[in-house]
Design a protein around this motif. Structure first.
Motif, PDB file in Angstrom:
ATOM      1  N   VAL A   1       0.856  -1.195   0.000  1.00 13.92           N
ATOM      2  CA  VAL A   1       0.000   0.000   0.000  1.00 13.92           C
ATOM      3  C   VAL A   1       0.889   1.241   0.000  1.00 13.92           C
ATOM      4  CG1 VAL A   1      -1.683   1.310   1.356  1.00 13.92           C
ATOM      5  CG2 VAL A   1      -1.880  -1.189   1.179  1.00 13.92           C
ATOM      6  N   VAL A   2       0.687   2.120  -0.980  1.00 13.48           N
ATOM      7  CA  VAL A   2       1.563   3.285  -1.122  1.00 13.48           C
ATOM      8  C   VAL A   2       1.329   4.292   0.000  1.00 13.48           C
ATOM      9  CG1 VAL A   2       1.512   3.013  -3.634  1.00 13.48           C
ATOM     10  CG2 VAL A   2       0.019   4.695  -2.542  1.00 13.48           C
ATOM     11  N   VAL A   3       2.336   5.130   0.261  1.00  9.84           N
ATOM     12  CA  VAL A   3       2.200   6.160   1.291  1.00  9.84           C
ATOM     13  C   VAL A   3       1.297   7.279   0.766  1.00  9.84           C
ATOM     14  CG1 VAL A   3       3.413   7.859   2.697  1.00  9.84           C
ATOM     15  CG2 VAL A   3       4.416   5.596   2.336  1.00  9.84           C
ATOM     16  N   GLY A   4       1.550   7.755  -0.436  1.00  8.83           N
ATOM     17  CA  GLY A   4       0.691   8.765  -1.063  1.00  8.83           C
ATOM     18  C   GLY A   4       0.560  10.028  -0.233  1.00  8.83           C
ATOM     19  N   GLY A   5      -0.629  10.599  -0.227  1.00  8.98           N
ATOM     20  CA  GLY A   5      -0.854  11.863   0.481  1.00  8.98           C
ATOM     21  C   GLY A   5      -0.614  13.058  -0.421  1.00  8.98           C
ATOM     22  N   ALA A   6      -0.810  14.265   0.127  1.00 11.48           N
ATOM     23  CA  ALA A   6      -0.614  15.488  -0.656  1.00 11.48           C
ATOM     24  C   ALA A   6       0.782  15.471  -1.260  1.00 11.48           C
ATOM     25  CB  ALA A   6      -0.796  16.711   0.237  1.00 11.48           C
ATOM     26  N   LEU A   7       0.882  15.709  -2.579  1.00 14.00           N
ATOM     27  CA  LEU A   7       2.191  15.619  -3.240  1.00 14.00           C
ATOM     28  C   LEU A   7       3.147  16.682  -2.693  1.00 14.00           C
ATOM     29  CD1 LEU A   7       1.433  14.837  -6.975  1.00 14.00           C
ATOM     30  CD2 LEU A   7       1.968  13.278  -5.103  1.00 14.00           C
ATOM     31  N   ASP A   8       2.628  17.853  -2.353  1.00  9.30           N
ATOM     32  CA  ASP A   8       3.454  18.888  -1.727  1.00  9.30           C
ATOM     33  C   ASP A   8       2.989  19.013  -0.276  1.00  9.30           C
ATOM     34  OD1 ASP A   8       4.700  21.134  -0.774  1.00  9.30           O
ATOM     35  OD2 ASP A   8       4.307  22.359  -2.552  1.00  9.30           O
ATOM     36  N   ALA A   9       3.671  18.260   0.604  1.00  5.87           N
ATOM     37  CA  ALA A   9       3.249  18.236   2.006  1.00  5.87           C
ATOM     38  C   ALA A   9       3.363  19.621   2.632  1.00  5.87           C
ATOM     39  CB  ALA A   9       4.101  17.228   2.780  1.00  5.87           C
ATOM     40  N   LEU A  10       4.382  20.381   2.245  1.00  5.96           N
ATOM     41  CA  LEU A  10       4.570  21.710   2.844  1.00  5.96           C
ATOM     42  C   LEU A  10       3.395  22.631   2.501  1.00  5.96           C
ATOM     43  CD1 LEU A  10       6.401  23.635   4.474  1.00  5.96           C
ATOM     44  CD2 LEU A  10       7.457  24.302   2.309  1.00  5.96           C
ATOM     45  N   ALA A  11       2.939  22.576   1.251  1.00  6.88           N
ATOM     46  CA  ALA A  11       1.803  23.405   0.833  1.00  6.88           C
ATOM     47  C   ALA A  11       0.538  23.002   1.588  1.00  6.88           C
ATOM     48  CB  ALA A  11       1.593  23.290  -0.674  1.00  6.88           C
ATOM     49  N   ALA A  12       0.315  21.689   1.730  1.00  8.59           N
ATOM     50  CA  ALA A  12      -0.878  21.210   2.434  1.00  8.59           C
ATOM     51  C   ALA A  12      -0.829  21.607   3.916  1.00  8.59           C
ATOM     52  CB  ALA A  12      -0.994  19.694   2.295  1.00  8.59           C
ATOM     53  N   ARG A  13       0.362  21.477   4.524  1.00  4.97           N
ATOM     54  CA  ARG A  13       0.507  21.815   5.946  1.00  4.97           C
ATOM     55  C   ARG A  13       0.285  23.309   6.154  1.00  4.97           C
ATOM     56  NH1 ARG A  13       6.134  19.021   7.682  1.00  4.97           N
ATOM     57  NH2 ARG A  13       5.476  19.516   9.802  1.00  4.97           N
ATOM     58  N   THR A  14       0.860  24.122   5.261  1.00  4.79           N
ATOM     59  CA  THR A  14       0.705  25.571   5.385  1.00  4.79           C
ATOM     60  C   THR A  14      -0.759  25.963   5.227  1.00  4.79           C
ATOM     61  OG1 THR A  14       2.908  25.800   4.416  1.00  4.79           O
ATOM     62  CG2 THR A  14       1.574  27.788   4.551  1.00  4.79           C
ATOM     63  N   ALA A  15      -1.428  25.414   4.213  1.00  7.88           N
ATOM     64  CA  ALA A  15      -2.845  25.741   3.989  1.00  7.88           C
ATOM     65  C   ALA A  15      -3.664  25.376   5.228  1.00  7.88           C
ATOM     66  CB  ALA A  15      -3.364  25.010   2.751  1.00  7.88           C
ATOM     67  N   ASN A  16      -3.362  24.220   5.825  1.00  4.14           N
ATOM     68  CA  ASN A  16      -4.080  23.813   7.029  1.00  4.14           C
ATOM     69  C   ASN A  16      -3.839  24.780   8.184  1.00  4.14           C
ATOM     70  OD1 ASN A  16      -5.730  21.550   6.537  1.00  4.14           O
ATOM     71  ND2 ASN A  16      -3.947  20.190   6.434  1.00  4.14           N
TER      72      ASN A  16
END
Lengths: 242, 329
Positions: free
Chosen positions: B26-41
């Motif tokens: 099972v792939v890890v996946g998730g937001a391709l740009d973790a920094l962008a997703a974390r910042t938006a959150n």
């Protein structure tokens, strides 16, 4: 238990967030046992900063978060050495968890009609009749070396050499879920519909990937697999009951 | 409740991924740009791992049934709320009945939209990320479709206060912003930092030199699993079969044809091609914005150097988190 896996073991970085623990150079059952043993040792208790341990044919990969490693005491400019030392230290001790003996899993396969579009190619290549191919394929016991590539996809070892068939030059756009194939020296089962270039010789009605269960896969590394030929009627009955 | 009026080209629900299940394939996946997703959150008062919407090339059009706070980071989309510009990298107030439309990316490829409270889809194997190949996670394991409905989780106290302030001052968005590009020490434009990989020594000296000297062109063969690059052929010193082994996001693997593939977070768990190099984790986000024809160069960095970049990014992100929490104090 002897810790023979420590001889010749190498730990090397794979980028800035993973370490490769290399336990051998060849695909064989003895290396497989070393990998399984090392994996169980490492996984016995959490290691600082390590987020995931993944075994393959000759390696165990430790994925880690450098930020967590530093919080756990690693010097910021020596994270790799600090973590490697901890992996080595852990590997000096034999696995605490009892050796989980891989089980033998019987996989029902229908080797007929539309489920086996490439059975003829494999038979021709082996200079056997389709019935002989099926007999040979079902007679053999296979070892699950690892699960990867796709969810629940088992890399199986032990295919009789005579059945080895080169993969298709042009892969199929869609291989149906449950397809049993031969690609070069390997045989395996596609757990979900995916593009693929292997020769398809049958199909199982069993679900190899079942996300609602734990573990979420029918097969785990270290398991043995035996195929059992079933009729179309049995295929559809098992599929409906699944 | 959020109603999807237009789904966009490929909009999926993603959090920071599904680690711990690679041993099952099972792939890890998730937001391709973790920094962008974390910042938006962070900009809407969410936990950094809350589920966001990832969009690519053409974004979605969404209708909101309730007033809430949203923030988006990433490529330069022409985002609008009821026809008025919806600025990037900051908290934006959305009122009941508002329509948020992303349209086309003008530069870059992907963006991440956070909604106060996060997107409420069931946790599957510890994650809300969509895993399309296995048909699990996110919204029914697939990309968004027209008429889909998304529910939000509970907005934090912080987000409600920011929303209240915007409403009181009759502003659409805050005047201040937090750009992911300013967090940590970003690479120069068009350059990514990379380390030598485990099979570096397998390649010829000209191939090793070419990797760090050539200008690489992104091809059409790109998805959430990886980006294939075009440039000088990278040859092995002698033919060698690699035994399948683990890979990671950022690994640069080279198939026999000699053109490298940079793996992204939805990569498979094991790979069978020689791993020439590995992109520094902090720079991987640049590959999620490449369009076919865009160029990039690699610059060598040590593992210690790449980890220092990660530690710096983490420190900066902590500073952002603290700064935002003090905003209302």
């Amino acid at each position: 238990m002897t810790l023979d896996y420590l001889t010749g073991m190498q730990i090397t970085p794979l980028g800035d967030q993973a370490l490769l623990v290399e336990l051998g150079q060849t695909i064989d059952e003895s290396t497989h046992r070393k990998v399984q043993s090392a994996w169980r040792s490492l996984a016995a208790e959490p290691l600082p900063g390590v987020t995931e341990l993944v075994p393959a044919y000759t390696t165990v990969t430790a994925y880690y978060d450098p930020v967590q490693a530093v919080q756990a005491g690693a010097p910021a400019d020596q994270i790799v050495d600090w973590l490697s030392d901890r992996l080595r230290e852990r590997l000096k001790h034999p696995p605490k968890t009892a050796k989980t003996k891989g089980c033998t899993v019987e996989i029902p396969v229908c080797y007929e009609g539309e489920f086996a579009p490439d059975l003829g190619i494999v038979a021709k290549q082996a200079k056997l009749t389709p019935a002989e191919v099926i007999k040979l394929h079902t007679k053999t016991e296979y070892l699950v070396y690892l699960v990867g590539f796709a969810p629940g996809f088992p890399y199986l070892g032990g295919l009789p050499k005579i059945l080895a068939t080169p993969r298709h030059a042009k892969p199929r756009m869609v291989v149906p879920a449950g397809s049993v194939g031969i690609g070069g020296q390997q045989t395996g089962i596609y757990p979900c519909a995916t593009p693929g270039g292997w020769n398809l010789i049958g199909r199982t009605p069993l679900a190899l990937f079942r996300p609602a269960f734990h573990p979420p896969t029918l097969l785990s590394a270290g398991d043995r697999v035996k195929f059992r030929a079933i009729t179309r009627e049995e295929f559809f009955r098992l599929e409906a009951g699944a | 409740m959020i109603t999807v009026l237009k789904p966009g080209l490929l909009t999926t629900v993603q959090d920071l991924g599904r680690p711990g299940y690679q041993q099952y394939g099972v792939v890890v996946g998730g937001a391709l740009d973790a920094l962008a997703a974390r910042t938006a959150n962070l900009l809407v008062g969410n936990e950094e791992n809350a589920a966001v919407l990832e969009m690519a090339q053409t974004g979605p059009t969404l209708s909101f049934s309730r007033s809430t706070l949203v923030a988006w980071c990433g490529a330069d989309f022409d985002a609008q709320i009821n026809g008025e510009s919806c600025p990037r990298d900051r908290p934006v107030r959305v009122a009941a009945g508002d329509i948020l439309r992303f349209g086309l990316a003008r530069h870059g490829l992907r963006a991440w939209l956070a909604i106060a409270g996060g997107i409420d889809v069931p946790l599957v194997m510890g994650s809300r990320s969509t895993y399309r190949r296995a048909g699990l996670g996110g919204l029914a394991g697939r990309a968004l479709l027209g008429a889909d409905q998304l529910s939000g989780g509970h907005p934090s106290e912080w987000s409600q206060q920011v929303l209240g302030k915007l409403l009181a001052s009759n502003q659409r968005a805050t005047a201040w912003s937090v750009r992911p590009d300013t967090i940590g020490r970003p690479a120069r434009v068009g350059v990514v930092r990379a380390m030598r990989g485990p099979e570096w020594d397998w390649f010829t000296e000209p191939a090793q030199q070419a990797f760090f000297q050539a200008t690489w062109v992104a091809t059409k063969e790109a998805d959430r699993m990886g980006v294939r690059l075009k440039g000088p052929g990278l040859a092995l010193a002698q033919p060698r079969e690699m035994i399948s082994s683990a890979v990671n996001a950022g690994v640069v693997q080279v198939p026999p044809a000699g053109q490298p593939i940079v793996l992204l977070p939805s990569r498979q768990s094991v790979g069978g091609y020689p791993r020439l190099a590995a992109v520094a984790a902090v720079d991987l986000r640049h590959f999620t914005q490449l369009r076919p024809g865009d160029t990039i160069r690699f610059e060598e960095i040590s593992v210690v150097g790449a980890q220092d970049l990660l530690l710096t990014q983490a420190r900066d992100l902590t500073r952002v988190r603290l700064g935002l929490s003090r905003l209302l104090a």
